[in-house]
Design a protein around this motif. Structure first.
Motif, PDB file in Angstrom:
ATOM      1  N   PHE A  12       0.812  -1.331  -0.559  1.00 46.90           N
ATOM      2  CA  PHE A  12      -0.196   0.552   0.391  1.00 46.90           C
ATOM      3  C   PHE A  12       0.808   1.634  -0.170  1.00 46.90           C
ATOM      4  O   PHE A  12       0.786   1.885  -0.733  1.00 46.90           O
ATOM      5  CB  PHE A  12      -1.031   0.405   1.375  1.00 46.90           C
ATOM      6  N   LEU A  13       2.103   1.368   1.538  1.00 47.50           N
ATOM      7  CA  LEU A  13       2.434   2.715   0.698  1.00 47.50           C
ATOM      8  C   LEU A  13       3.423   2.711  -0.246  1.00 47.50           C
ATOM      9  O   LEU A  13       3.369   3.820  -0.741  1.00 47.50           O
ATOM     10  CB  LEU A  13       3.964   2.175   2.644  1.00 47.50           C
ATOM     11  N   LYS A  14       3.791   1.475  -0.904  1.00 47.22           N
ATOM     12  CA  LYS A  14       4.632   1.574  -2.617  1.00 47.22           C
ATOM     13  C   LYS A  14       3.843   2.403  -3.432  1.00 47.22           C
ATOM     14  O   LYS A  14       3.841   3.495  -4.093  1.00 47.22           O
ATOM     15  CB  LYS A  14       5.545   0.352  -2.489  1.00 47.22           C
ATOM     16  N   VAL A  47       1.450   9.453  -5.776  1.00 45.77           N
ATOM     17  CA  VAL A  47       1.318  11.292  -5.312  1.00 45.77           C
ATOM     18  C   VAL A  47       2.904  11.368  -6.067  1.00 45.77           C
ATOM     19  O   VAL A  47       2.455  12.432  -6.880  1.00 45.77           O
ATOM     20  CB  VAL A  47       1.957  10.940  -3.893  1.00 45.77           C
ATOM     21  N   ARG A  48       3.789  10.381  -6.410  1.00 41.31           N
ATOM     22  CA  ARG A  48       4.763  11.178  -7.093  1.00 41.31           C
ATOM     23  C   ARG A  48       4.568  11.500  -8.469  1.00 41.31           C
ATOM     24  O   ARG A  48       4.847  12.383  -9.487  1.00 41.31           O
ATOM     25  CB  ARG A  48       6.055  10.298  -7.164  1.00 41.31           C
ATOM     26  N   PRO A  52       1.645  15.820   4.539  1.00 38.90           N
ATOM     27  CA  PRO A  52       1.080  15.715   5.483  1.00 38.90           C
ATOM     28  C   PRO A  52      -0.062  14.848   6.117  1.00 38.90           C
ATOM     29  O   PRO A  52      -0.048  15.015   7.202  1.00 38.90           O
ATOM     30  CB  PRO A  52       1.274  16.928   5.393  1.00 38.90           C
ATOM     31  N   LEU A  53      -1.021  15.119   5.353  1.00 41.07           N
ATOM     32  CA  LEU A  53      -2.425  14.147   5.307  1.00 41.07           C
ATOM     33  C   LEU A  53      -1.821  13.019   6.540  1.00 41.07           C
ATOM     34  O   LEU A  53      -2.342  12.901   7.208  1.00 41.07           O
ATOM     35  CB  LEU A  53      -3.765  14.753   4.870  1.00 41.07           C
ATOM     36  N   PHE A  54      -1.694  11.987   5.539  1.00 37.68           N
ATOM     37  CA  PHE A  54      -1.708  11.137   5.618  1.00 37.68           C
ATOM     38  C   PHE A  54      -0.201  11.442   6.953  1.00 37.68           C
ATOM     39  O   PHE A  54      -1.115   9.741   7.611  1.00 37.68           O
ATOM     40  CB  PHE A  54      -1.060  10.186   4.508  1.00 37.68           C
ATOM     41  N   VAL A  55       0.299  11.161   7.658  1.00 40.81           N
ATOM     42  CA  VAL A  55       1.620  11.265   7.715  1.00 40.81           C
ATOM     43  C   VAL A  55       0.514  11.819   9.067  1.00 40.81           C
ATOM     44  O   VAL A  55       0.538  10.535  10.546  1.00 40.81           O
ATOM     45  CB  VAL A  55       2.215  12.187   7.205  1.00 40.81           C
ATOM     46  N   VAL A  56       0.005  12.188   9.431  1.00 34.24           N
ATOM     47  CA  VAL A  56      -0.867  13.165  10.311  1.00 34.24           C
ATOM     48  C   VAL A  56      -2.583  12.397  10.925  1.00 34.24           C
ATOM     49  O   VAL A  56      -1.925  11.975  11.769  1.00 34.24           O
ATOM     50  CB  VAL A  56      -1.811  14.402   9.530  1.00 34.24           C
ATOM     51  N   LEU A  57      -2.573  10.924   9.602  1.00 28.74           N
ATOM     52  CA  LEU A  57      -3.217  10.498  10.459  1.00 28.74           C
ATOM     53  C   LEU A  57      -2.427   9.283  10.671  1.00 28.74           C
ATOM     54  O   LEU A  57      -2.592   8.265  11.507  1.00 28.74           O
ATOM     55  CB  LEU A  57      -4.458  10.179   8.888  1.00 28.74           C
ATOM     56  N   LEU A  58      -2.159   8.843  10.001  1.00 24.68           N
ATOM     57  CA  LEU A  58      -0.727   7.947  10.634  1.00 24.68           C
ATOM     58  C   LEU A  58      -0.340   7.921  11.691  1.00 24.68           C
ATOM     59  O   LEU A  58      -0.250   7.175  13.208  1.00 24.68           O
ATOM     60  CB  LEU A  58       0.605   7.356   9.782  1.00 24.68           C
TER      61      LEU A  58
END
Length: 49
Positions: A3-5, A11-12, A21-27
């Motif tokens: 999933f991360l890959k 995104v790229r 940043p949204l994904f990092v905050v939710l994580l």
């Protein structure tokens, strides 16, 4: 990890860097909830939400 890959490739390729940043905050919120569930800090963390 697949999933991360896939997320990183999406995104790229689509230039959606604002999603990172949204994904990092939710994580981080998810990890905070999981790791404080059984601790003495749980009542204080749950009161934030």
């Amino acid at each position: 990890m697949e999933f991360l890959k896939d997320f990183w490739l999406f995104v790229r390729e689509r230039k959606r860097y604002w999603l990172l940043p949204l994904f990092v905050v939710l994580l981080l919120l998810g990890l905070l909830t999981v790791f404080t569930t059984g601790s003495a800090l749980a009542p204080f963390i749950y009161s934030l939400f």
